[in-house]
Enzyme design. Structure first.
Site, PDB file in Angstrom:
ATOM      1  N   GLU A 291       0.913  -1.139   0.000  1.00 38.93           N
ATOM      2  CA  GLU A 291       0.000   0.000   0.000  1.00 38.93           C
ATOM      3  C   GLU A 291       0.950   1.186   0.000  1.00 38.93           C
ATOM      4  O   GLU A 291       1.479   1.550   1.046  1.00 38.93           O
ATOM      5  CB  GLU A 291      -0.848   0.030   1.277  1.00 38.93           C
ATOM      6  CG  GLU A 291      -1.805  -1.126   1.442  1.00 38.93           C
ATOM      7  CD  GLU A 291      -3.234  -0.744   1.060  1.00 38.93           C
ATOM      8  OE1 GLU A 291      -3.417   0.183   0.266  1.00 38.93           O
ATOM      9  OE2 GLU A 291      -4.146  -1.400   1.572  1.00 38.93           O
ATOM     10  N   CYS A 326      -3.037   8.917   2.933  1.00 38.50           N
ATOM     11  CA  CYS A 326      -2.625   8.451   1.612  1.00 38.50           C
ATOM     12  C   CYS A 326      -3.763   8.672   0.617  1.00 38.50           C
ATOM     13  O   CYS A 326      -3.558   8.692  -0.584  1.00 38.50           O
ATOM     14  CB  CYS A 326      -2.247   6.991   1.669  1.00 38.50           C
ATOM     15  SG  CYS A 326      -3.511   6.055   2.484  1.00 38.50           S
TER      16      CYS A 326
HETATM   17  N1  LIG Z   1      -1.581   3.195   0.321  1.00 39.27           N
HETATM   18  C1  LIG Z   1      -1.879   3.299   1.601  1.00 39.27           C
HETATM   19  O1  LIG Z   1      -2.803   2.672   2.102  1.00 39.27           O
HETATM   20  C2  LIG Z   1      -1.059   4.203   2.472  1.00 39.27           C
HETATM   21  C3  LIG Z   1      -1.460   4.447   3.786  1.00 39.27           C
HETATM   22  C4  LIG Z   1      -0.701   5.312   4.567  1.00 39.27           C
HETATM   23  C5  LIG Z   1       0.431   5.921   4.048  1.00 39.27           C
HETATM   24  N2  LIG Z   1       0.795   5.672   2.768  1.00 39.27           N
HETATM   25  C6  LIG Z   1       1.966   6.319   2.186  1.00 39.27           C
HETATM   26  O2  LIG Z   1       3.021   6.342   3.141  1.00 39.27           O
HETATM   27  C7  LIG Z   1       3.866   7.457   2.917  1.00 39.27           C
HETATM   28  C8  LIG Z   1       4.110   8.177   4.226  1.00 39.27           C
HETATM   29  O3  LIG Z   1       4.455   7.275   5.261  1.00 39.27           O
HETATM   30  P1  LIG Z   1       5.926   7.180   5.853  1.00 39.27           P
HETATM   31  O4  LIG Z   1       6.593   8.500   5.749  1.00 39.27           O
HETATM   32  O5  LIG Z   1       5.817   6.560   7.199  1.00 39.27           O
HETATM   33  O6  LIG Z   1       6.605   6.175   4.813  1.00 39.27           O
HETATM   34  P2  LIG Z   1       8.067   5.511   4.852  1.00 39.27           P
HETATM   35  O7  LIG Z   1       8.185   4.679   3.630  1.00 39.27           O
HETATM   36  O8  LIG Z   1       9.117   6.519   5.121  1.00 39.27           O
HETATM   37  O9  LIG Z   1       8.019   4.579   6.151  1.00 39.27           O
HETATM   38  C9  LIG Z   1       7.073   3.533   6.274  1.00 39.27           C
HETATM   39  C10 LIG Z   1       7.662   2.472   7.179  1.00 39.27           C
HETATM   40  O10 LIG Z   1       8.745   1.846   6.504  1.00 39.27           O
HETATM   41  C11 LIG Z   1       9.863   1.756   7.379  1.00 39.27           C
HETATM   42  N3  LIG Z   1      11.050   1.628   6.558  1.00 39.27           N
HETATM   43  C12 LIG Z   1      11.841   2.612   6.059  1.00 39.27           C
HETATM   44  N4  LIG Z   1      12.856   2.057   5.366  1.00 39.27           N
HETATM   45  C13 LIG Z   1      12.705   0.709   5.419  1.00 39.27           C
HETATM   46  C14 LIG Z   1      13.429  -0.403   4.898  1.00 39.27           C
HETATM   47  N5  LIG Z   1      14.540  -0.238   4.175  1.00 39.27           N
HETATM   48  N6  LIG Z   1      12.969  -1.637   5.157  1.00 39.27           N
HETATM   49  C15 LIG Z   1      11.854  -1.850   5.895  1.00 39.27           C
HETATM   50  N7  LIG Z   1      11.141  -0.825   6.424  1.00 39.27           N
HETATM   51  C16 LIG Z   1      11.553   0.431   6.180  1.00 39.27           C
HETATM   52  C17 LIG Z   1       9.728   3.008   8.222  1.00 39.27           C
HETATM   53  O11 LIG Z   1      10.507   2.927   9.389  1.00 39.27           O
HETATM   54  C18 LIG Z   1       8.230   3.011   8.494  1.00 39.27           C
HETATM   55  O12 LIG Z   1       7.904   2.117   9.527  1.00 39.27           O
HETATM   56  C19 LIG Z   1       3.138   8.309   1.897  1.00 39.27           C
HETATM   57  O13 LIG Z   1       3.727   8.119   0.637  1.00 39.27           O
HETATM   58  C20 LIG Z   1       1.715   7.760   1.906  1.00 39.27           C
HETATM   59  O14 LIG Z   1       1.004   7.937   0.704  1.00 39.27           O
HETATM   60  C21 LIG Z   1       0.079   4.819   1.975  1.00 39.27           C
END
Ligand SMILES: NC(=O)c1ccc[n+]([C@@H]2O[C@H](COP(=O)([O-])OP(=O)(O)OC[C@H]3O[C@@H](n4cnc5c(N)ncnc54)[C@H](O)[C@@H]3O)[C@@H](O)[C@H]2O)c1
Length: 544
Positions: A291, A326
């Protein structure tokens, strides 16, 4: 002053007595961000709450001068061994499946019922509202909405509804004694990587889905809001979930990635940015359901009516939770008739009522103020573009410099300019904040609107605001977004527990919330063909 603002928005009780805290709670949300000894979040592995050698300090997102909200374990790769062993101990056939430990389906029905009831208790829901607001500031109504959706989801899966998720089907075979059964089978060891913006709803809905289907999950929440799920796990234990059933790993992203690879996690459900989603997909050779980013469009059709309602919904979709959903409205295609009816003035007037006092505007946690203003400036280089409103830093705030503090912003870009190759990418880049691009179209330009939708890279949510059946059908028939609202009341935001939420048009896409989403993400199909009776008159045929 920020402190008085904060207490008004978050509705802090002046003093909390122990009796108002849930019995299982290990923190008092009203003290988060005010105490000089911040709450220290723990890890959970194989049923034991543990700490790590070092920790990450989470700043108070509303006041850079205030004490930290909490500290979170900064678990290192060297400290992963217990997590690896815990996951490696899980068989591929899962903790339960339709032929093994079937009583656990009922056990999770009961846990879900109890957890849903607990979360509906006013004191407990307020506990989570405050915990959410302290970590990811949003209005009371938005935080309460998140808690309510989570409670309703949990209540949906009480009783027999968990075992109904694993409902199989049968097809008669080719001969006597043969019958095939299609089962929903777990993956075994799985991981959930969650984003910051819905600290409770997203991790809980995915976590419970993983558990219901018989998997053992490790949950890696976003660092900024990890304390919310730490507390929710205490609630689940209180509701009867065995402590060994879920591991909680707090760490930086790359450490979680190491665990996923070292523990041979069978499936990871990732919600977050596209950058990390793509990286994880590559490293795990595709064993991720995603997602990811949402660049969500709304199209206002030619039939103008209920302008105040539509203006209100546009404002909510673009700016509630400071645009950090999102599903937030990232781009608005308005038929010229709406511009002529004064829609843009109404959008501006609505946006101007938002303020930090009630958290109807809030810190942006993944962009700085400067990066949002730089993005705006880049859009304004496009000929004919202009600021409709916003594009300024918030007045009189103490939001930390690592975060963003901007007014609700709308930038108009002419449709024809937007479609040019050199502009399309920047116009359709997700800014995870209170920011939208606005454009207009005429009857002759509907094909250009459809072209823009076709060229976008992500297809999460969308809205077709029109009761004109011809127009509505033309848009719906030629687009793909996974969660699409249509009709005068259409919105882009809204991920309640009663309908599917997730992208379409992407083979790797996940869903959340409904029985279909749970089955799709957290189980795979297994066909068991029973073939039991060798006929008495059987004669060995010639080899083929
Ligand atoms: N499609 C959906 O349902 C949905 C829902 C909520 C948020 N989002 C998206 O999320 C983004 C914002 O959220 P964010 O800033 O927390 O995103 P992010 O990708 O920075 O972080 C998400 C998670 O991934 C972890 N992470 C980071 N690097 C990683 C790696 N190498 N391996 C494993 N995990 C890792 C982070 O610590 C965090 O827990 C926006 O782009 C938004 O659109 C999408």
């Amino acid at each position: 002053m920020i402190s008085s603002r904060l207490s008004a928005a978050i509705r802090l009780p002046t003093r909390r007595t122990l009796s108002t805290l849930p019995s299982w709670a290990t923190l008092d949300p009203s003290s988060l961000g005010t105490s000089r000894t911040p709450h220290a979040v723990s890890n959970l592995v194989s049923g034991n709450w543990t700490a790590s050698n070092s920790s990450i300090t989470i700043p108070n997102p509303l006041d850079r001068d205030a004490p930290a909200v909490c500290t979170v374990p900064d678990t290192s790769v060297e400290e992963l061994r217990p997590f690896v062993e815990s996951l490696r101990g899980v068989p591929k056939s899962g903790v339960h499946n339709p032929l093994k430990n079937v009583e656990r389906y009922l056990m999770f029905g009961e846990i879900s019922r109890k957890a849903g009831e607990a979360l509906s208790d006013p004191q407990i829901s307020q506990f989570f509202v405050e915990a959410i607001q302290k970590t990811v500031p949003k209005s009371h109504a938005q935080a309460m909405g998140e808690v309510k959706v989570t409670a309703d989801f949990l209540k949906n899966f009480g009783g027999d509804n968990v075992r109904f998720l694993a409902r199989s089907f049968g097809v008669p075979g080719d001969h006597y004694g043969q019958f095939s059964h299609g089962h929903r089978w777990p993956y075994g060891a799985v991981a959930i990587v969650a984003p910051f913006n819905f600290p409770l709803e997203i991790p809980v809905l995915q976590l419970m889905g993983a558990l219901f289907m018989g998997n053992k999950p490790v949950l890696k929440p976003a660092e900024k809001c990890a304390l919310v799920m730490e507390q929710f796990l205490h609630l689940l234990h209180d509701a009867g979930m065995p402590k060994q059933d879920v591991d909680l790993l707090n760490c930086r992203g790359p450490v979680a990635e190491r665990l996923i690879l070292d523990a041979d996690v069978r499936l990871t459900q990732f919600t977050g940015s596209s950058r990390v989603a793509e990286m994880l997909l590559e490293k795990t050779k595709g064993k991720v359901k995603i997602e990811d980013a949402g660049f969500d469009w709304k199209i206002l059709g030619p039939d103008v009516d209920h302008v105040d309602y539509v203006a209100w919904q546009c404002d909510q979709d673009a700016y509630a939770c400071a645009g950090q959903k999102c599903s937030a409205q990232s781009i608005l295609f308005a038929h010229k008739n709406w511009e002529n009816a004064g829609l843009f003035e109404k959008l501006k007037a609505n946006a101007s009522t938002r303020n930090l006092d009630d958290l109807s505007i809030a810190p942006v946690l993944t962009h700085t103020t400067q990066s949002i203003l730089d993005h705006t400036a880049r859009l304004l280089e496009i000929p004919g573009s202009k600021v409709l409103f916003g594009a300024k830093e918030l007045d009189n705030h103490k939001i930390p410099l690592v975060y963003g503090a901007v007014e609700p912003t709308a930038v108009y870009v002419p449709l024809k300019e937007m479609l040019k190759d050199e502009n399309f990418g920047i116009c359709t880049t997700e800014i995870f904040g209170p920011f939208q691009v606005v454009t207009t179209f005429t009857d002759d330009e509907i094909c250009h609107v459809l072209e823009a939708c076709e060229r976008m890279s992500h297809h999460l949510t969308a809205a077709v605001v029109s009761n004109d059946v011809d127009f509505q059908t033309a848009i719906l028939a030629n687009t793909v977004n996974g969660t699409t609202y249509a009709g005068r009341r259409a919105r882009t935001t809204g991920a309640p527990q009663n309908h599917w939420f997730g992208p379409a048009g992407d083979a790797r896409g996940a869903g959340i919330g409904t029985p279909e989403a749970i089955k799709l993400v957290w189980s795979c199909h297994r066909e068991i063909i029973m073939d039991t009776v060798v006929p008495r008159e059987w004669v060995q045929p010639k080899a083929t």
